[in-house]
Design an enzyme around this catalytic site. Structure first.
Site, short mmCIF file in Angstrom:
data_model
loop_
_atom_site.label_atom_id
_atom_site.label_comp_id
_atom_site.label_asym_id
_atom_site.label_seq_id
_atom_site.Cartn_x
_atom_site.Cartn_y
_atom_site.Cartn_z
CE LYS A 10 -3.75 -2.26 2.51
NZ LYS A 10 -4.76 -2.10 3.57
CE1 TYR A 50 -9.40 -2.82 0.61
CE2 TYR A 50 -8.64 -0.69 -0.14
CZ TYR A 50 -8.40 -1.91 0.46
OH TYR A 50 -7.13 -2.21 0.92
CG ASN A 113 -3.36 -2.62 6.92
OD1 ASN A 113 -3.27 -2.11 5.81
ND2 ASN A 113 -4.33 -3.45 7.23
CG HIS A 116 -5.44 -5.97 0.08
ND1 HIS A 116 -6.59 -5.97 0.84
CD2 HIS A 116 -5.70 -6.74 -0.99
CE1 HIS A 116 -7.50 -6.71 0.24
NE2 HIS A 116 -6.99 -7.19 -0.87
CD GLU A 127 -8.92 -8.59 -3.27
OE1 GLU A 127 -9.61 -8.12 -2.37
OE2 GLU A 127 -7.80 -9.12 -3.09
P1 CMP Z 1 -7.29 -4.50 3.96
O1 CMP Z 1 -6.89 -5.87 4.33
O2 CMP Z 1 -6.71 -3.90 2.73
O3 CMP Z 1 -8.89 -4.43 3.84
C1 CMP Z 1 -9.64 -3.25 4.09
C2 CMP Z 1 -8.80 -2.14 4.63
O4 CMP Z 1 -9.50 -1.09 5.25
C3 CMP Z 1 -7.89 -2.70 5.72
O5 CMP Z 1 -6.90 -3.53 5.17
C4 CMP Z 1 -7.41 -1.42 6.36
O6 CMP Z 1 -6.36 -0.80 5.61
C5 CMP Z 1 -8.65 -0.51 6.25
N1 CMP Z 1 -9.37 -0.40 7.52
C6 CMP Z 1 -9.46 0.72 8.25
N2 CMP Z 1 -10.20 0.53 9.34
C7 CMP Z 1 -10.59 -0.76 9.33
C8 CMP Z 1 -11.39 -1.56 10.22
N3 CMP Z 1 -11.92 -1.08 11.32
N4 CMP Z 1 -11.57 -2.87 9.89
C9 CMP Z 1 -11.04 -3.36 8.76
N5 CMP Z 1 -10.28 -2.64 7.87
C10 CMP Z 1 -10.06 -1.35 8.16
#
Ligand code: CMP
Length: 140
Positions: A10, A50, A113, A116, A127
């Site tokens: 990311k 998303y 984070n 993904h 995806e």
């Molecule tokens: P990802 O695995 O890419 O899937 C959805 C993304 O939304 C997640 O990682 C985070 O980067 C973001 N995100 C932010 N807040 C939340 C949350 N409370 N729960 C899940 N995903 C979140």
């Protein structure tokens, strides 16, 4: 079962120069990179990716973040690739991620984070097709 999964480094991971570190972990784990490119999504493209999270409280924010800078998208292939890559990433919330996982080591919050990964075969199929066409998939 041999599987394919989508990986994204990311915008926070790219900005922190973690591309090489993440790829090293994937390769050392025996996951094969069969497609890879650097992209910058716009807001609409991030919203489409998303879409499954549409309506959730973090939808606007995560799509702003994902369209804020460059990402590296990859297709990984291997035995049980979906779960193995999820193990390497660690939990979405880095505070719950196991020691030694990518998110535990490098994430700054639940949104930024670093990586993904697809969460099921069905999601992986959607995806992968979202970013790659047949010609970009390179059997190895
Ligand atoms: P990802 O695995 O890419 O899937 C959805 C993304 O939304 C997640 O990682 C985070 O980067 C973001 N995100 C932010 N807040 C939340 C949350 N409370 N729960 C899940 N995903 C979140």
């Amino acid at each position: 079962m041999n599987e394919k999964t989508l990986s994204i480094i990311k915008p926070d991971g790219v900005a922190k120069n973690l591309i090489g570190d993440v790829i090293k972990r994937l390769e050392e784990a025996g996951l094969k990179i069969v497609a890879m490119k650097m992209i910058k999504m716009n807001k609409e493209q991030a919203k489409g990716f998303y879409k499954v999270h549409e309506g959730k409280p973090f939808y606007e924010s995560v799509t702003d973040f994902m369209s804020s800078g460059a990402s590296v998208v990859m297709v990984l292939e291997g035995e049980d690739a979906i779960n193995r890559y999820r193990e390497l990433m660690g939990a979405t919330n880095y505070k719950e991620a196991k020691e030694g996982t990518i998110r535990r080591e490098f994430a700054q919050d639940i949104e930024k984070n670093v990586v993904h990964g697809s969460d099921s075969e069905e999601t992986a199929d959607f995806e992968i097709k979202y970013f790659f066409n047949e010609m970009e998939m390179t059997p190895r």
